[in-house]
Enzyme design. Structure first.
Site, PDB file in Angstrom:
ATOM      1  N   ARG A 176       0.824  -1.207   0.000  1.00  0.00           N
ATOM      2  CA  ARG A 176       0.000   0.000   0.000  1.00  0.00           C
ATOM      3  C   ARG A 176       0.863   1.263   0.000  1.00  0.00           C
ATOM      4  O   ARG A 176       2.027   1.226   0.339  1.00  0.00           O
ATOM      5  CB  ARG A 176      -0.927   0.014   1.211  1.00  0.00           C
ATOM      6  CG  ARG A 176      -2.151  -0.894   1.041  1.00  0.00           C
ATOM      7  CD  ARG A 176      -3.041  -0.889   2.262  1.00  0.00           C
ATOM      8  NE  ARG A 176      -2.364  -1.486   3.400  1.00  0.00           N
ATOM      9  CZ  ARG A 176      -1.841  -0.795   4.398  1.00  0.00           C
ATOM     10  NH1 ARG A 176      -1.963   0.514   4.435  1.00  0.00           N
ATOM     11  NH2 ARG A 176      -1.232  -1.413   5.399  1.00  0.00           N
ATOM     12  N   LYS A 321      -8.289  -2.363   1.661  1.00  0.00           N
ATOM     13  CA  LYS A 321      -8.103  -1.532   2.839  1.00  0.00           C
ATOM     14  C   LYS A 321      -8.808  -0.176   2.681  1.00  0.00           C
ATOM     15  O   LYS A 321      -9.165   0.451   3.670  1.00  0.00           O
ATOM     16  CB  LYS A 321      -6.615  -1.389   3.163  1.00  0.00           C
ATOM     17  CG  LYS A 321      -6.044  -2.664   3.839  1.00  0.00           C
ATOM     18  CD  LYS A 321      -6.451  -2.769   5.297  1.00  0.00           C
ATOM     19  CE  LYS A 321      -6.392  -4.131   5.945  1.00  0.00           C
ATOM     20  NZ  LYS A 321      -5.106  -4.727   6.206  1.00  0.00           N
ATOM     21  N   HIS A 340      -9.391  -3.767  13.204  1.00  0.00           N
ATOM     22  CA  HIS A 340      -8.397  -4.453  12.374  1.00  0.00           C
ATOM     23  C   HIS A 340      -7.988  -5.699  13.142  1.00  0.00           C
ATOM     24  O   HIS A 340      -7.043  -5.682  13.931  1.00  0.00           O
ATOM     25  CB  HIS A 340      -7.187  -3.532  12.136  1.00  0.00           C
ATOM     26  CG  HIS A 340      -6.199  -4.085  11.166  1.00  0.00           C
ATOM     27  ND1 HIS A 340      -4.853  -3.831  11.241  1.00  0.00           N
ATOM     28  CD2 HIS A 340      -6.368  -4.874  10.079  1.00  0.00           C
ATOM     29  CE1 HIS A 340      -4.229  -4.442  10.239  1.00  0.00           C
ATOM     30  NE2 HIS A 340      -5.127  -5.085   9.527  1.00  0.00           N
ATOM     31  N   LYS A 362      -2.257 -12.107  12.600  1.00  0.00           N
ATOM     32  CA  LYS A 362      -3.724 -12.177  12.600  1.00  0.00           C
ATOM     33  C   LYS A 362      -4.213 -13.322  11.706  1.00  0.00           C
ATOM     34  O   LYS A 362      -5.024 -14.144  12.115  1.00  0.00           O
ATOM     35  CB  LYS A 362      -4.347 -10.863  12.091  1.00  0.00           C
ATOM     36  CG  LYS A 362      -4.090  -9.667  12.968  1.00  0.00           C
ATOM     37  CD  LYS A 362      -4.780  -8.410  12.437  1.00  0.00           C
ATOM     38  CE  LYS A 362      -4.314  -7.983  11.055  1.00  0.00           C
ATOM     39  NZ  LYS A 362      -2.897  -7.649  10.963  1.00  0.00           N
ATOM     40  N   THR A 363      -3.713 -13.343  10.475  1.00  0.00           N
ATOM     41  CA  THR A 363      -4.179 -14.349   9.519  1.00  0.00           C
ATOM     42  C   THR A 363      -3.700 -15.743   9.924  1.00  0.00           C
ATOM     43  O   THR A 363      -4.488 -16.699   9.976  1.00  0.00           O
ATOM     44  CB  THR A 363      -3.693 -13.986   8.101  1.00  0.00           C
ATOM     45  OG1 THR A 363      -4.195 -12.697   7.761  1.00  0.00           O
ATOM     46  CG2 THR A 363      -4.182 -14.998   7.072  1.00  0.00           C
ATOM     47  N   ASP A 377      -9.091 -10.528   9.063  1.00  0.00           N
ATOM     48  CA  ASP A 377      -8.520  -9.172   9.046  1.00  0.00           C
ATOM     49  C   ASP A 377      -9.430  -8.007   9.448  1.00  0.00           C
ATOM     50  O   ASP A 377      -8.937  -7.026   9.979  1.00  0.00           O
ATOM     51  CB  ASP A 377      -7.970  -8.910   7.640  1.00  0.00           C
ATOM     52  CG  ASP A 377      -6.988  -7.753   7.584  1.00  0.00           C
ATOM     53  OD1 ASP A 377      -5.989  -7.801   8.314  1.00  0.00           O
ATOM     54  OD2 ASP A 377      -7.224  -6.803   6.824  1.00  0.00           O
ATOM     55  N   ARG A 442       1.557 -12.459  -1.537  1.00  0.00           N
ATOM     56  CA  ARG A 442       0.241 -12.644  -0.913  1.00  0.00           C
ATOM     57  C   ARG A 442      -0.649 -13.617  -1.672  1.00  0.00           C
ATOM     58  O   ARG A 442      -0.528 -13.775  -2.883  1.00  0.00           O
ATOM     59  CB  ARG A 442      -0.501 -11.305  -0.890  1.00  0.00           C
ATOM     60  CG  ARG A 442       0.120 -10.240  -0.038  1.00  0.00           C
ATOM     61  CD  ARG A 442      -0.324 -10.387   1.396  1.00  0.00           C
ATOM     62  NE  ARG A 442       0.117  -9.261   2.192  1.00  0.00           N
ATOM     63  CZ  ARG A 442      -0.519  -8.821   3.274  1.00  0.00           C
ATOM     64  NH1 ARG A 442      -1.624  -9.408   3.668  1.00  0.00           N
ATOM     65  NH2 ARG A 442      -0.056  -7.808   3.959  1.00  0.00           N
TER      66      ARG A 442
HETATM   67  N1  LIG Z   1       5.335 -17.135  16.266  1.00  0.00           N
HETATM   68  C1  LIG Z   1       4.693 -16.702  15.201  1.00  0.00           C
HETATM   69  N2  LIG Z   1       3.406 -16.293  15.294  1.00  0.00           N
HETATM   70  C2  LIG Z   1       2.746 -15.809  14.217  1.00  0.00           C
HETATM   71  N3  LIG Z   1       3.275 -15.723  12.989  1.00  0.00           N
HETATM   72  C3  LIG Z   1       4.552 -16.142  12.810  1.00  0.00           C
HETATM   73  C4  LIG Z   1       5.303 -16.642  13.908  1.00  0.00           C
HETATM   74  N4  LIG Z   1       6.539 -16.963  13.447  1.00  0.00           N
HETATM   75  C5  LIG Z   1       6.545 -16.690  12.137  1.00  0.00           C
HETATM   76  N5  LIG Z   1       5.353 -16.203  11.720  1.00  0.00           N
HETATM   77  C6  LIG Z   1       5.051 -15.735  10.353  1.00  0.00           C
HETATM   78  O1  LIG Z   1       4.735 -14.357  10.432  1.00  0.00           O
HETATM   79  C7  LIG Z   1       3.747 -14.013   9.469  1.00  0.00           C
HETATM   80  C8  LIG Z   1       2.522 -13.443  10.147  1.00  0.00           C
HETATM   81  O2  LIG Z   1       1.774 -12.827   9.130  1.00  0.00           O
HETATM   82  P1  LIG Z   1       0.196 -12.733   9.050  1.00  0.00           P
HETATM   83  O3  LIG Z   1      -0.455 -13.806   9.850  1.00  0.00           O
HETATM   84  O4  LIG Z   1      -0.156 -12.635   7.612  1.00  0.00           O
HETATM   85  O5  LIG Z   1       0.026 -11.319   9.751  1.00  0.00           O
HETATM   86  P2  LIG Z   1      -1.181 -10.331   9.666  1.00  0.00           P
HETATM   87  O6  LIG Z   1      -2.361 -11.088   9.198  1.00  0.00           O
HETATM   88  O7  LIG Z   1      -1.308  -9.853  11.071  1.00  0.00           O
HETATM   89  O8  LIG Z   1      -0.735  -9.261   8.729  1.00  0.00           O
HETATM   90  C9  LIG Z   1       3.416 -15.282   8.720  1.00  0.00           C
HETATM   91  O9  LIG Z   1       4.183 -15.293   7.553  1.00  0.00           O
HETATM   92  C10 LIG Z   1       3.849 -16.370   9.703  1.00  0.00           C
HETATM   93  O10 LIG Z   1       4.224 -17.551   9.051  1.00  0.00           O
HETATM   94  C1  LIG Z   2      -3.770  -6.090   3.508  1.00  0.00           C
HETATM   95  C2  LIG Z   2      -2.975  -5.635   4.429  1.00  0.00           C
HETATM   96  O1  LIG Z   2      -3.147  -6.027   5.739  1.00  0.00           O
HETATM   97  P1  LIG Z   2      -2.445  -7.123   6.656  1.00  0.00           P
HETATM   98  O2  LIG Z   2      -0.995  -7.002   6.421  1.00  0.00           O
HETATM   99  O3  LIG Z   2      -2.851  -6.703   8.032  1.00  0.00           O
HETATM  100  O4  LIG Z   2      -2.934  -8.495   6.306  1.00  0.00           O
HETATM  101  C3  LIG Z   2      -1.980  -4.639   4.073  1.00  0.00           C
HETATM  102  O5  LIG Z   2      -1.326  -4.136   4.965  1.00  0.00           O
HETATM  103  O6  LIG Z   2      -1.850  -4.322   2.858  1.00  0.00           O
HETATM  104 MN   LIG Z   3      -3.468 -10.558   7.479  1.00  0.00          MN
END
Ligand SMILES: Nc1ncnc2c1ncn2[C@@H]1O[C@H](COP(=O)(O)OP(=O)(O)O)[C@@H](O)[C@H]1O
Ligand SMILES: C=C(OP(=O)(O)O)C(=O)O
Ligand SMILES: [Mn+2]
Ligand SMILES: [Ca+2]
Length: 659
Positions: A176, A321, A340, A362-363, A377, A442
């Protein structure tokens, strides 16, 4: 066989008689020969038989006029096209383009509408510019299969991966552009919005918005075809928002098909006028001579007009977003808190919310094989419980492994869009470790691709709130329980730490503070959301936890990232209620309540100082982070959270204390 042969004979002298191949077909013909004959009279017809229109998803351009189509259906389609033409209307010419369903070449009078539609063509029509003579071909709510074909045909960088996902490139922007996000200052919303220092809303005037809108609309209308998605936001039926997304790329259309809630054919029939429209002309830049423009990118939101214009970025997350920002305005005005956060639910109905900035988990953590996924999300928390805003998930792919994240791995299949990943030229197998295009690779997939998705994506009031921080300093405990005041303090702070560009040899983590764990998306002042959260937590008795998914055993460079398996064990202990029963001790400076033991986690890592070899370095780093928290919180010291001055005082004291 013998009886058929016996009937075959040649007669007459003037050439051969036509063979009657249907003659003598009797029940004793061998099975191999009994395949029904082709219905078509010619190849063209054969190909036309291959495709049929489902009764509820009419193809305007493909349905011949008067071919048994009921009048009301034709009228409905005309209205739909009229609505799209109105969406695409030029402001200066005060007219919408002539819109036709389907690809160029499929134009048929029956489906043309808009300015100068065949009923209204008069002298005025002749007088306008060339652009009004051109049809705008609309590819309306195409299916994933159709969008694949469109992408493969017209968008360089589109490939089918070995598991059937659609690989795409988002272009120069692979994330973004928050510094290019502008919000129109207008009387209907101005006083509700957060402006100035710390706010994500960069002010723009109404006039400039219209200049950019016109630029986007003219660009879209100049194309051979545009994609239109009519979809919904929010699984709470009473607060559902109708959105229309007009875009230039099949990638964008498929992305939004996956990310928004997909209407049923019946819901689409009476979709009517959208509540909000996105004009995604991201392939085309904004004009730097236009007032306020500081780069070729501009993402502009106009709440009064209920429109968003995207110029100069093709990163699809901008749409997702952008709509989230809209919800951060609309929902709180209805007393509903937009968050969020990820969200899941146990079999017993216990709901957990996962807050955190990008990359904190989160994901990853809301996608839990033992629980029902409500969303990854964006959520609303209203009087009846929680609802997901979206219809899909947007997972990071970097370092993805089948073992650690099996459900996300399996979701990368036909229908899923994978952005900016690198794959083997021949096998089309994705190398999830390859960051050549970007680290922000992604996958966007419909939520049903996760086997235990909770459809509809709604649930009761949350029992646990999990605040995630990826602390690259490695000083926050892997888990701690928060008081209400601490929860507010950490929610308003919105801390995580990122590691700056490794290519520069920089190993020092950078602290990021983003109010409400999503300052880039909130529209009003953070304390507005915080007050709503405090009120809801108290009313529904939710417990909050701070979970560090970042470093352990030292800062980035010395320690290592928390094992995902440990974090999952911690989360399990929160869900099953066992962690609430643990014995806690309070940490110095941050005053966090840390459990003495968690099943599945080595006890020595629970208190971070025990996992650091260099105790002095630990204390120094802890103090440094505390100072950064304090400095950041100064921005909020003058604000009251809700009408409760007592709570505000408690929040100010709930942060780290240095002497
Ligand atoms: N202990 C951990 N807890 C959560 N995620 C972790 C951990 N260690 C590594 N990761 C990695 O960190 C990233 C977390 O990203 P994601 O779940 O997409 O975050 P968000 O959804 O909050 O943007 C993933 O690629 C995941 O595999
Ligand atoms: C889609 C997004 O959110 P997130 O990284 O929290 O998944 C982003 O930051 O572009
Ligand atoms: Mn996410
Ligand atoms: Ca309806």
């Amino acid at each position: 066989m013998s009886s058929g042969m016996a009937d075959l004979h040649i007669s007459g002298l003037k050439g051969l008689k036509k063979l009657d191949t249907t003659m003598g077909r009797t029940s004793d013909v061998c099975a191999d020969d009994s395949v029904p004959t082709v219905r078509a009279q010619n190849l063209e017809e054969l190909h036309s038989l291959q495709k049929k229109s489902a009764p509820n998803t009419p193809r305007g351009a493909m349905t011949p006029r008067g071919a048994g189509t009921p009048r009301s259906e034709e009228e409905r389609q005309r209205q739909q096209l009229q609505s799209i033409s109105t969406s695409l209307a030029s402001l200066t010419r005060e007219s919408g383009p002539q819109v036709v369903r389907g690809e160029p070449g499929n134009a048929s009078a029956a489906s043309v509408t808009g300015f100068g539609s065949r009923y209204e063509r008069g002298p005025k029509f002749q007088a306008v510019s060339d652009s009004a003579l051109k049809f705008t071909h609309v590819l309306y709510n195409l299916s994933p299969a159709e969008l694949y074909e469109q992408a493969l045909k017209s968008e360089k960088g589109s490939y089918i991966t070995s598991t059937g996902a659609l690989a795409t490139l988002s272009g120069a922007k692979t994330g973004r552009s928050p510094k290019d996000k502008r919000v129109v200052s207008e009387e209907s919303s101005h006083n509700d919005l957060w402006w100035g220092k710390g706010s994500p809303n960069i002010e723009m005037d109404e006039e400039t918005f219209l200049v950019n809108r016109e630029r986007a609309v003219d660009y879209l209308n100049s194309l051979d075809k545009v994609f239109v998605n009519d979809q919904f936001l929010n699984w709470d039926p009473e607060n559902r928002i109708k959105v229309r997304i007009i875009s230039a790329r099949a990638y964008h259309s498929l992305f939004m098909h996956n990310m928004c809630i997909r209407p049923t054919p019946e819901e689409l029939e009476d979709f009517g006028t959208p509540d909000f429209t996105i004009y995604n002309a991201g392939k085309f830049p904004c004009n730097r001579y236009t007032h306020y423009m500081t780069s070729s990118t501009s993402v502009d939101v106009n709440l009064k007009r209920r429109e968003m214009v995207i110029l100069g970025t093709q990163y699809a997350g901008e749409m997702k977003k952008g709509l989230f920002s809209l919800m951060h305005y609309l929902m709180p005005k209805r007393g509903i808190l937009s968050l969020h956060s990820g969200c899941n639910m146990g079999k017993a109905g216990d709901v957990a919310l996962f807050f955190g900035l990008s990359g904190t988990g989160k994901t990853t953590l809301s996608t839990d094989h033992n629980r029902l996924l409500i969303g990854d999300d964006e959520h609303c928390w209203g009087d009846d419980g929680v609802s997901n805003i979206e219809g899909g998930c947007y997972a990071k792919c970097i370092g993805l492994s089948k073992e650690r994240e099996p459900d996300i791995w399996d979701a990368i299949k036909f229908g899923t869009v994978v952005e900016n990943v690198v794959f083997d030229e021949h096998s089309r197998e994705i190398d999830y470790d390859d960051k050549s295009v970007t680290e922000n690779t992604r996958a966007a997939y419909p939520i049903e691709f996760i086997p235990n998705a909770k459809i509809p994506c709604v649930g009761p009031h949350p029992k646990n709130l999990i605040l995630l921080a990826c602390d690259a300093f490695g000083v926050l405990p892997p888990v701690s329980r928060l008081t209400l005041a601490q929860t507010m303090y950490h929610f308003i702070s919105g801390y995580t730490a990122i590691v700056a560009g490794t290519e520069d040899g920089v190993t020092e983590p950078t602290a990021t503070f983003s109010a409400c764990f999503g300052a880039a998306f909130i529209m009003m002042h953070p304390t507005k959301y915080a007050a709503m959260l405090a009120e809801k937590m108290q009313k529904h008795g939710a417990t909050a936890w701070l979970v560090n998914t970042g470093w352990s055993g030292g800062s980035y460079g010395v320690g290592s990232r928390m094992k995902l398996a440990y974090t999952r064990s911690i989360i399990d202990a929160i869900h099953d209620g066992s962690l609430l029963e643990a014995e806690f001790s309070e940490t110095p400076i941050f005053g966090l309540h840390v459990p003495k033991a968690v099943a599945g986690v080595p006890s020595e890592i629970l208190q971070p100082e025990n996992s650091w070899k260099d105790r002095a370095a630990y204390t120094e780093t802890l103090k440094k982070l505390a100072g950064l928290f304090q400095k950041n919180f100064c921005n909020f010291a003058d604000y009251e959270v809700g009408g409760d001055s007592n709570l505000t005082q408690q929040i100010l004291q709930a942060g780290p204390l240095l002497d």
